[in-house]
Design an enzyme around this catalytic site. Structure first.
Site, short mmCIF file in Angstrom:
data_model
loop_
_atom_site.label_atom_id
_atom_site.label_comp_id
_atom_site.label_asym_id
_atom_site.label_seq_id
_atom_site.Cartn_x
_atom_site.Cartn_y
_atom_site.Cartn_z
N GLY A 1 -0.87 5.10 -6.24
CA GLY A 1 0.06 5.31 -4.89
C GLY A 1 -0.28 4.63 -3.74
O GLY A 1 0.51 4.14 -2.72
N VAL B 1 -3.48 -3.08 14.92
CA VAL B 1 -3.05 -4.57 15.33
C VAL B 1 -2.80 -5.50 14.02
O VAL B 1 -3.03 -6.68 14.16
CB VAL B 1 -4.37 -5.11 16.17
CG1 VAL B 1 -4.27 -4.53 17.38
CG2 VAL B 1 -5.64 -5.19 15.26
N GLY B 2 -2.42 -4.65 12.93
CA GLY B 2 -2.16 -5.44 11.75
C GLY B 2 -2.79 -5.18 10.62
O GLY B 2 -3.93 -4.31 10.69
N ASP C 1 1.30 -6.46 -0.53
CA ASP C 1 1.12 -6.84 0.75
C ASP C 1 -0.05 -8.09 0.55
O ASP C 1 -0.03 -8.80 1.41
CB ASP C 1 0.08 -5.58 1.34
CG ASP C 1 0.83 -4.76 1.95
OD1 ASP C 1 1.95 -4.74 2.03
OD2 ASP C 1 0.21 -3.72 2.63
N HIS D 1 34.72 9.52 9.44
CA HIS D 1 34.60 9.84 10.70
C HIS D 1 34.23 11.34 10.73
O HIS D 1 34.96 12.00 9.85
CB HIS D 1 35.89 9.82 11.23
CG HIS D 1 35.95 10.19 12.75
ND1 HIS D 1 35.28 9.62 13.82
CD2 HIS D 1 36.60 11.20 13.07
CE1 HIS D 1 35.21 10.25 14.86
NE2 HIS D 1 36.18 11.18 14.52
C1 LIG Z 1 0.05 4.32 8.46
C2 LIG Z 1 0.85 3.39 7.57
C3 LIG Z 1 2.19 3.81 7.56
C4 LIG Z 1 3.23 2.78 6.79
N1 LIG Z 1 4.42 3.15 6.74
C5 LIG Z 1 5.34 2.39 5.92
C6 LIG Z 1 6.63 2.98 5.78
O1 LIG Z 1 7.27 3.85 6.30
N2 LIG Z 1 7.39 2.15 4.95
C7 LIG Z 1 6.86 0.99 4.17
O2 LIG Z 1 7.51 0.46 3.37
N3 LIG Z 1 5.59 0.71 4.39
C8 LIG Z 1 4.70 1.39 5.21
N4 LIG Z 1 3.34 1.09 5.28
C9 LIG Z 1 2.87 -0.28 4.46
C10 LIG Z 1 2.69 0.12 2.97
O3 LIG Z 1 1.81 1.32 3.02
C11 LIG Z 1 2.26 -1.05 2.31
O4 LIG Z 1 3.12 -2.31 2.58
C12 LIG Z 1 2.18 -0.76 0.76
O5 LIG Z 1 1.54 0.23 0.49
C13 LIG Z 1 1.79 -2.10 0.22
O6 LIG Z 1 1.54 -1.89 -1.14
P1 LIG Z 1 0.65 -2.61 -2.17
O7 LIG Z 1 0.87 -2.35 -3.73
O8 LIG Z 1 0.95 -4.13 -2.11
O9 LIG Z 1 -0.53 -2.30 -1.59
P2 LIG Z 1 -1.52 -0.87 -1.52
O10 LIG Z 1 -0.70 0.07 -1.12
O11 LIG Z 1 -2.63 -1.31 -0.18
O12 LIG Z 1 -2.32 -0.61 -2.66
C14 LIG Z 1 -3.30 -1.54 -3.26
C15 LIG Z 1 -4.23 -0.66 -4.27
O13 LIG Z 1 -5.16 -1.59 -4.68
C16 LIG Z 1 -6.38 -0.82 -5.05
N5 LIG Z 1 -7.39 -2.14 -5.05
C17 LIG Z 1 -7.81 -3.03 -4.08
N6 LIG Z 1 -8.74 -3.90 -4.73
C18 LIG Z 1 -9.08 -3.48 -5.76
C19 LIG Z 1 -9.90 -3.78 -6.82
N7 LIG Z 1 -10.71 -4.74 -6.56
N8 LIG Z 1 -10.03 -2.83 -7.84
C20 LIG Z 1 -9.32 -1.93 -8.02
N9 LIG Z 1 -8.36 -1.40 -7.16
C21 LIG Z 1 -8.37 -2.36 -6.10
C22 LIG Z 1 -6.33 -0.13 -3.76
O14 LIG Z 1 -7.47 0.93 -3.83
C23 LIG Z 1 -5.01 0.21 -3.49
O15 LIG Z 1 -4.72 1.66 -3.81
C24 LIG Z 1 2.46 1.76 6.04
C25 LIG Z 1 1.18 1.38 6.04
C26 LIG Z 1 0.35 2.27 7.01
C27 LIG Z 1 -1.19 2.06 7.16
#
Ligand SMILES: Cc1cc2nc3c(=O)[nH]c(=O)nc-3n(C[C@H](O)[C@H](O)[C@H](O)COP(=O)(O)OP(=O)(O)OC[C@H]3O[C@@H](n4cnc5c(N)ncnc54)[C@H](O)[C@@H]3O)c2cc1C
Length: 457
Positions: free
Chosen positions: A40, A265-266, A305, A436
């Site tokens: 997740g 801140v990002g 991301d 509507h």
């Molecule tokens: C407070 C908050 C609110 C947000 N709200 C929204 C929203 O409403 N809508 C939306 O679209 N986005 C939202 N986002 C952004 C969204 O969470 C991210 O864009 C999304 O989670 C990215 O998915 P991802 O699979 O790229 O990475 P992530 O969700 O960051 O998952 C990466 C996974 O990789 C694992 N990992 C990393 N390195 C390793 C390693 N070396 N070995 C094993 N495992 C590893 C981590 O443990 C993690 O579980 C929000 C973010 C935050 C912080």
């Protein structure tokens, strides 16, 4: 030590990784998902879902408190923060379990360990074991960006995960950064009773989004009780033994006292596991990919991301599906469509495609048309009036951007996203009959305005 082998390795189990893994497993590809924490990722455990659980229920509290003008009397309405946190945790826990079940059902092997690439065919696990793979998808996500001088210490200074894990509502909260995360978290704690101030370096909140609508949203949130210091930054802080920080914000004469400071801140990409790979990176150390998420290494793709902007869960999942299907040789459906995004404030602010400013920077000859929310009958019936529907068109009337500031804007934007991904014009939207009275009539009216046949203004 036994050597592990797989066809497709997916590193990271967030929305990019776990969705890729389910699709790959169901296509019959031998797939191994390596995740160091929980499936997740940030979205489900520390982002999208817990924040929306808190936003939804605190909005209910706010609505009850503000119901007087409709004749609603609800005295002494309170929200038990501990009970609310339990609800949030139950929602998250249930969804995490559900994803694990689906991954198992899809035949995906999950290894709960940290992984690091040894080379382009071997991942080393924390136990020292090697996992050999033919192809890989990097989906390692991102973490909160550090701000020098405001390093997260978990007590005085927190990040969004720390804010979502708070056990008590702070008396006062300084939010540094008025992006989506900062505003959503600020709104949650304001509704729960904290004094909230938001500091933003740029001249308007939500940098990158439509400035006019962002300004309207800032005014709405200011009337609601949040304080904004835009074009400002934190100059210095002093932590006191009593648990508060004295903060000097540029442009303000006095130091202010805050119980918590949230730095939003990002986000920075998680790339520690990739140091042995010869990958190309773009600005900010995000992995550079082509339209099919190929990295500079032929058998490795990157999604979500870690592969750059926009940092949104649905973009990560969509890229994951594209990456797996490309690996599987499934015929291409086309490039990544424009990625919609929403800020879940009240009203919500959702957007897809170009703002007029972006379009002009790209050298396009574009125009924008704004239809006010107060001219939408359903909005009036709901008792809301501030907001707008804005469409941006090219010289032929093709929709190239839609920006909505309205209740449920995130839901309303789906029509606009489809229109942009299909290359539709304002004329096409006006041929679609809108029920509507619904808020969706706002988009229709903005398109009528753009084609020169305005009705309700
Ligand atoms: C407070 C908050 C609110 C947000 N709200 C929204 C929203 O409403 N809508 C939306 O679209 N986005 C939202 N986002 C952004 C969204 O969470 C991210 O864009 C999304 O989670 C990215 O998915 P991802 O699979 O790229 O990475 P992530 O969700 O960051 O998952 C990466 C996974 O990789 C694992 N990992 C990393 N390195 C390793 C390693 N070396 N070995 C094993 N495992 C590893 C981590 O443990 C993690 O579980 C929000 C973010 C935050 C912080």
């Amino acid at each position: 030590m036994e050597k592990l082998k797989t066809q497709l390795l997916i590193l990271g189990g967030g929305p990019g990784g776990y969705v890729s893994a389910i699709r790959a497993g169901r296509l019959g590809i031998k797939t191994t998902l390596v995740e160091r924490h929980k499936v997740g990722g940030v979205c489900l455990n520390y982002g999208c879902i817990p924040s929306k659980a808190l936003l939804g229920k605190t909005a209910l509290l706010q609505a009850l408190k503000k119901g007087k003008r409709f004749g609603l009397s609800a005295e002494n309405v309170n929200l038990d923060f501990k009970r609310l946190s339990q609800f949030k945790n139950q929602v998250v826990g249930g969804l995490v379990k559900g994803i694990e079940t689906i991954l198992n059902d899809a035949g995906v092997d999950i290894i709960f360990q940290e992984g690091k690439f040894k080379d382009e065919h071997i991942l080393e696990l924390a136990t020292g074991q090697h996992l050999e793979f033919a192809q890989a998808i990097i989906a390692t996500g991102s973490h909160n960006k550090e701000l020098p001088g405001l390093e997260v210490d978990g007590k005085y200074i927190i990040d969004s995960s720390g804010a979502l894990a708070l056990e008590e509502v702070p008396a006062s909260l300084l939010v540094v950064g008025a992006g989506a995360i900062g505003l959503e978290m600020g709104l949650i704690f304001h509704r729960l009773g904290a004094e909230v101030t938001v500091v933003e370096l740029m001249p308007e909140i939500l940098p990158g989004m439509d400035k006019e609508l962002a300004g309207i949203l800032r005014n709405i949130l200011t009337k609601e009780g949040l304080q904004f210091n835009i074009g400002s930054q934190v100059e210095s802080i002093q932590k006191s033994p009593e648990g508060f920080s004295q903060v000097k914000i540029s442009g303000s004469a006095e130091r202010m006292k805050y119980q918590k400071i949230l730095v939003a801140v990002g986000r920075s990409p998680n790339v520690e596991a990739l140091s042995n790979l010869d990958l190309n990176y773009s600005k900010g150390k995000f992995i550079e990919t082509d339209d099919w998420m190929n990295t500079s290494i032929p058998n490795i793709k990157a999604v979500g991301d870690v592969a750059g902007m926009p940092l949104l869960a649905h973009k990560a999942s969509h890229q994951g599906l594209m990456a797996v299907e490309d690996f599987a040789g499934i015929p291409e459906k086309g490039l990544l469509p424009p990625v919609p995004g929403a800020v879940f404030t009240e009203p919500e602010f959702a957007s897809v495609g170009f703002t007029l400013e972006n379009a002009e920077q790209e050298g396009l000859s574009a125009k924008e048309y704004l239809f006010p929310l107060q001219a939408v009958p359903r909005a009036r019936a709901m008792g809301v009036a501030e907001g707008a529907f804005k469409v941006v068109t090219d010289e032929r009337g093709k929709l190239i951007g839609v920006h909505i500031l309205a209740p449920e804007a995130g839901e309303l934007l789906a029509e606009a996203s489809l229109a942009l991904s299909l290359g539709l014009s304002v004329e096409d939207i006006t041929h679609n009959i809108h029920i509507h009275p619904t808020l969706s009539e706002g988009l229709l009216e903005a398109c009528l305005l753009a084609k020169g046949s305005k009705i309700h203004i």
